[in-house]
Structure formats: structure tokens, C-alpha cells
Design a protein around this motif. Structure first.
Motif, short mmCIF file in Angstrom:
data_model
loop_
_atom_site.label_atom_id
_atom_site.label_comp_id
_atom_site.label_asym_id
_atom_site.label_seq_id
_atom_site.Cartn_x
_atom_site.Cartn_y
_atom_site.Cartn_z
N THR A 94 58.26 42.65 31.11
CA THR A 94 58.95 43.54 30.21
C THR A 94 57.93 44.50 29.71
N LEU A 95 56.49 43.95 30.07
CA LEU A 95 55.48 45.19 29.35
C LEU A 95 54.95 46.06 30.40
N ASP A 96 54.56 47.13 29.94
CA ASP A 96 53.92 48.19 31.05
C ASP A 96 52.52 48.25 30.41
N ASP A 97 51.55 48.20 31.57
CA ASP A 97 50.26 48.43 31.40
C ASP A 97 49.83 49.62 30.85
N TYR A 98 50.74 50.47 30.98
CA TYR A 98 50.29 52.12 30.55
C TYR A 98 50.96 52.66 29.21
N ALA A 156 42.16 64.08 30.95
CA ALA A 156 41.56 64.50 29.76
C ALA A 156 40.62 65.79 29.68
N CYS A 157 41.13 66.77 28.38
CA CYS A 157 40.18 67.95 28.33
C CYS A 157 39.04 67.41 27.86
N HIS A 158 37.81 68.17 28.15
CA HIS A 158 36.54 68.15 27.92
C HIS A 158 36.35 68.49 26.44
N PHE A 159 35.42 67.77 25.72
CA PHE A 159 34.94 68.11 24.42
C PHE A 159 33.22 67.89 24.35
N ARG A 171 43.70 57.55 17.08
CA ARG A 171 44.70 57.89 18.21
C ARG A 171 45.84 57.16 17.88
N ILE A 172 46.81 58.15 18.36
CA ILE A 172 48.17 57.86 18.17
C ILE A 172 49.02 58.28 19.42
N ILE A 173 49.63 57.42 20.44
CA ILE A 173 49.87 57.53 21.42
C ILE A 173 51.51 58.42 21.24
N GLY A 174 51.29 59.62 22.19
CA GLY A 174 52.38 60.68 21.94
C GLY A 174 52.30 61.63 20.88
N LYS A 231 45.08 53.88 26.04
CA LYS A 231 43.52 53.60 26.54
C LYS A 231 43.69 53.57 28.03
N LYS A 232 44.67 52.75 28.57
CA LYS A 232 44.38 52.63 30.25
C LYS A 232 44.94 53.88 30.88
#
Length: 279
Positions: free
Chosen positions: A65-69, A144-147, A178-181, A221-222
Motif C-alpha cells: 500500500t506504500l508509495d516510494d515517492y 529542482a530549482c537551483h539556489f 521541508r513539508i511535502i506539497g 526526498k526520493k
């Protein structure tokens, strides 16, 4: 002298004690025959193998049931905390003694390695002021955007490898967890204040201490392997009047819907640290 009856009784007691461990007449060991021990060991072997199998089956079904992403459950707080680098809430050093601030400088240099141009050139040059939304893309791995650390100017460690500590005008780096979304509504920026009668002058890098929208949302993270959090550098322009005093500095994320006033969590959208510079 002991009587014959006493000797017989003692011999019977010794024999009874030994028989409780192994009885040669019945072949019992600890009260059980070999077949009895074999049956009970077989029972426990089958029982624990069944439990192990049930546990393995349950874990296998759960993993399906888990998603790696994308995490299935997101029970973390909806708003990010604020963190500081160097990773210390008490920054104390003598500006004339390089050994005292070396730890802070080394920590900042190590932290900024991922922000070097050689690393960030692998990332995208995104459009400033716009969310970099990639939900519609079929690729699971997100860009990803560069910084680049050069955007931190005087606090980048490029023009001044002491990050201002040598001059008694130290830099600190601030980043949001970091917080997803997460898509902050508004235009988040950092504002720091010092709890003292006379205000301390500060410089913010990038300009106005803003977290650009192009670094949101974060996809995990992935999926977002090359993602680096946007930073805001704060350079404290301390004067001689500020030296030898313990200054309490509070930094908050302002200008957006991100919370910074939750009394239950002192690091939610804000952080307080102490700094003392001696001559």
C-alpha cells in the motif's frame, strides 16, 4: 549416631531430588518423557513459525500500500519550523581568536557545499515568483530549482571565508523545514529582531530575506533528490556597544499564511537564539 531409619530417610530424599531432574526408572527428564518433550517442542516450533508467517504476511500487505515517492499518511504539522545554521542556539566567540569561531565557520562551509555552483548547475533556472508545480508531469523524479550560494552575497563565504565572524559581524543562515506539497500563500520573508533598547542593524540575503515561490512545492526526498531548501542569510552588524553582551535574537517567517505564533511550538515559523561577541 544416626539410626538406620534416619539413614534410609536421607537416602530416599536424595534419590527423590535426583529423580525430579532425571528418573532412570521412567526415563523422564524434568518430569517429561522424550516423546512428551518432542511433542511440546514441535508445538512451539509450529506456533512461532505461524506467528512469524502472519507478521511477514502483514508487513508484505502493508508495503504493497506504500508509495516510494509519496507518503500515504502525512501526520506532521502543516506549517514548517525554522532552523538555524550554524546549528547552535548559543553562539559565543571572541572575534580576535579564530579558534573560538572556527567551529561555526566550518559548519557553515560544510553546510553550503551542496549550494556550490558545480552542484547547482545540475538544477533548473526557474522563473522567480512562480510556484514550480510538477503535479501534471508523468515523471516521478522531479526537477529542482537551483539556489547558488553566491546569492547569499556577504554571507556566502566566497568573498569572506570567515562569514563575518572575524570582524565581529557574524552571519547566520535560516531555512524552513521541508513539508511535502507546501505552497505558502503570500510572499514569505524573514524578519529578525534583537531584544535590547537600541536596535541592531542587519542585512538580509537574498534581497529582503525572501523565500522565493519557485522553491515550492517540495515533492519528497526520493522524488526531489536534488532539491535544496532556499536559505536566508542574516548578517548582524554589531558595533562595539554590542560586544560583551548576550543578545537575544528572534527571527520569524512573515508575509504569508505560515504560522509563527504557536505557543505550543517555539520553533514553528520562528526561532530564537543568543549571540555574544567579545573582543
Amino acid at each position: 549416631m544416626a539410626s538406620t531409619e534416619d539413614k534410609a530417610a536421607n537416602k530416599e530424599n536424595v534419590s527423590s531430588w535426583k529423580d525430579s531432574i532425571y528418573n532412570p526408572r521412567t526415563g523422564e527428564l524434568l518430569g517429561r518423557t522424550a516423546s512428551s518433550w518432542a511433542l511440546i517442542l514441535l508445538f512451539y516450533l509450529v506456533f512461532y513459525c505461524f506467528l512469524a508467517g502472519m507478521f511477514a504476511l502483514t508487513m508484505w500487505v502493508m508495503l504493497l500500500t506504500l508509495d516510494d515517492y509519496v507518503p500515504r499518511y502525512r501526520d506532521r504539522v502543516p506549517f514548517p519550523g525554522l532552523a538555524i545554521r550554524p546549528n547552535s542556539l548559543d553562539i559565543v566567540f571572541n572575534k580576535s581568536d579564530a579558534a573560538q569561531y572556527k567551529t561555526y565557520v566550518d559548519h557553515l562551509e560544510a553546510f553550503l557545499k551542496r549550494y556550490n555552483d558545480t552542484e547547482q548547475e545540475k538544477n533548473e533556472a526557474c522563473i522567480s515568483g512562480q510556484y514550480y508545480d510538477q503535479e501534471s508531469e508523468t515523471e516521478m523524479t522531479k526537477k529542482a530549482c537551483h539556489f547558488k550560494r553566491g546569492s547569499l552575497s556577504l554571507c556566502s563565504g566566497l568573498s569572506d571565508n570567515s562569514f563575518g565572524y572575524r570582524d565581529g559581524k557574524p552571519c547566520v543562515l535560516l531555512k524552513m523545514n521541508r513539508i511535502i506539497g507546501l505552497k505558502p500563500i503570500g510572499d514569505p520573508y524573514i524578519n529578525c529582531t534583537v531584544k535590547k533598547d537600541n536596535p541592531v542593524q542587519m542585512q538580509y540575503f537574498p534581497s529582503e530575506g525572501r523565500f522565493d515561490k519557485m522553491y515550492f512545492p517540495y515533492y519528497g526526498k526520493k522524488a526531489h533528490e536534488n532539491y535544496v531548501q532556499p536559505l536566508v542569510a542574516v548578517k548582524l552588524l554589531l558595533t562595539k556597544e554590542d560586544y560583551n553582551k548576550e543578545l537575544s535574537v528572534e527571527c520569524r517567517v512573515e508575509g504569508s499564511n505560515l504560522r509563527n505564533d504557536d505557543e505550543r511550538d517555539k520553533f514553528l515559523g520562528r526561532i530564537t537564539f543568543r549571540i555574544k561577541v567579545t573582543e
